[in-house]
Scaffold this motif. Sequence first.
Motif, PDB file in Angstrom:
ATOM      1  N   ALA A  54       1.041  -6.567  -2.010  1.00 54.55           N
ATOM      2  CA  ALA A  54      -0.247  -6.257  -1.372  1.00 54.55           C
ATOM      3  C   ALA A  54      -0.394  -4.773  -1.074  1.00 54.55           C
ATOM      4  O   ALA A  54      -0.912  -4.390  -0.032  1.00 54.55           O
ATOM      5  CB  ALA A  54      -0.442  -7.094  -0.107  1.00 54.55           C
ATOM      6  N   TYR A  61      -6.640  -7.710   0.074  1.00 55.41           N
ATOM      7  CA  TYR A  61      -5.698  -8.810  -0.137  1.00 55.41           C
ATOM      8  C   TYR A  61      -5.889  -9.903   0.904  1.00 55.41           C
ATOM      9  O   TYR A  61      -6.314  -9.637   2.024  1.00 55.41           O
ATOM     10  CB  TYR A  61      -4.255  -8.294  -0.065  1.00 55.41           C
ATOM     11  CG  TYR A  61      -3.865  -7.428  -1.222  1.00 55.41           C
ATOM     12  CD1 TYR A  61      -3.373  -7.977  -2.398  1.00 55.41           C
ATOM     13  CD2 TYR A  61      -3.996  -6.049  -1.153  1.00 55.41           C
ATOM     14  CE1 TYR A  61      -3.016  -7.176  -3.473  1.00 55.41           C
ATOM     15  CE2 TYR A  61      -3.640  -5.244  -2.228  1.00 55.41           C
ATOM     16  CZ  TYR A  61      -3.155  -5.815  -3.378  1.00 55.41           C
ATOM     17  OH  TYR A  61      -2.810  -5.026  -4.435  1.00 55.41           O
ATOM     18  N   LYS A  66      -0.847 -10.168   2.532  1.00 50.66           N
ATOM     19  CA  LYS A  66      -0.598  -9.089   3.490  1.00 50.66           C
ATOM     20  C   LYS A  66       0.623  -9.404   4.353  1.00 50.66           C
ATOM     21  O   LYS A  66       1.379  -8.513   4.719  1.00 50.66           O
ATOM     22  CB  LYS A  66      -1.817  -8.860   4.373  1.00 50.66           C
ATOM     23  CG  LYS A  66      -2.963  -8.186   3.658  1.00 50.66           C
ATOM     24  CD  LYS A  66      -4.144  -8.032   4.602  1.00 50.66           C
ATOM     25  CE  LYS A  66      -5.355  -7.469   3.894  1.00 50.66           C
ATOM     26  NZ  LYS A  66      -6.526  -7.416   4.793  1.00 50.66           N
TER      27      LYS A  66
END
Length: 115
Positions: A54, A61, A66
Motif C-alpha cells: 500500500a 488503498y 493500509k
Amino acid sequence: MRSAIFALLLGLTATPALAADGAQLFNAQCKMCHQAATGPLAPTLADVAGAKIASKPGFNYSPALKAKSAQTWTDANLDAYLANPTGFAPGTRMMVKVAKPEDRQALIGYMKTLK
C-alpha cells in the motif's frame, strides 16, 4: 516436499520464459485495472515487488491493505495475495484470484520486470 520445491521456485529471479508467460497472464487478467500509471481502479504494479504494501502514491488503498503497510510485497506475500486477496487482506477491494500456483509464479516473475 512439493511446498518446499514451490517455495524454492518462488525465491528464484524471473527467467525470460517465466516473465513472458506472466506477461500473457497479466494482459489477460490484470491489465484491465492495473495500467502503466496508477488509475482510479488500481495502482500501477511497476516496482511493486519488494516495495512496502500500500505504498504507491496517488492511490487510495483499502483499509485492509493500509493495515499491512509495514509489510513488504515479498514473493510469499504476493503469492498469498494473488491466491486469495480477501484471505490475505480481509476487506481488500481486489476480488480476482489466481488459482494455479504456476500462474501466480509467472505473474510474480513478470511483476519483477515492471519498472
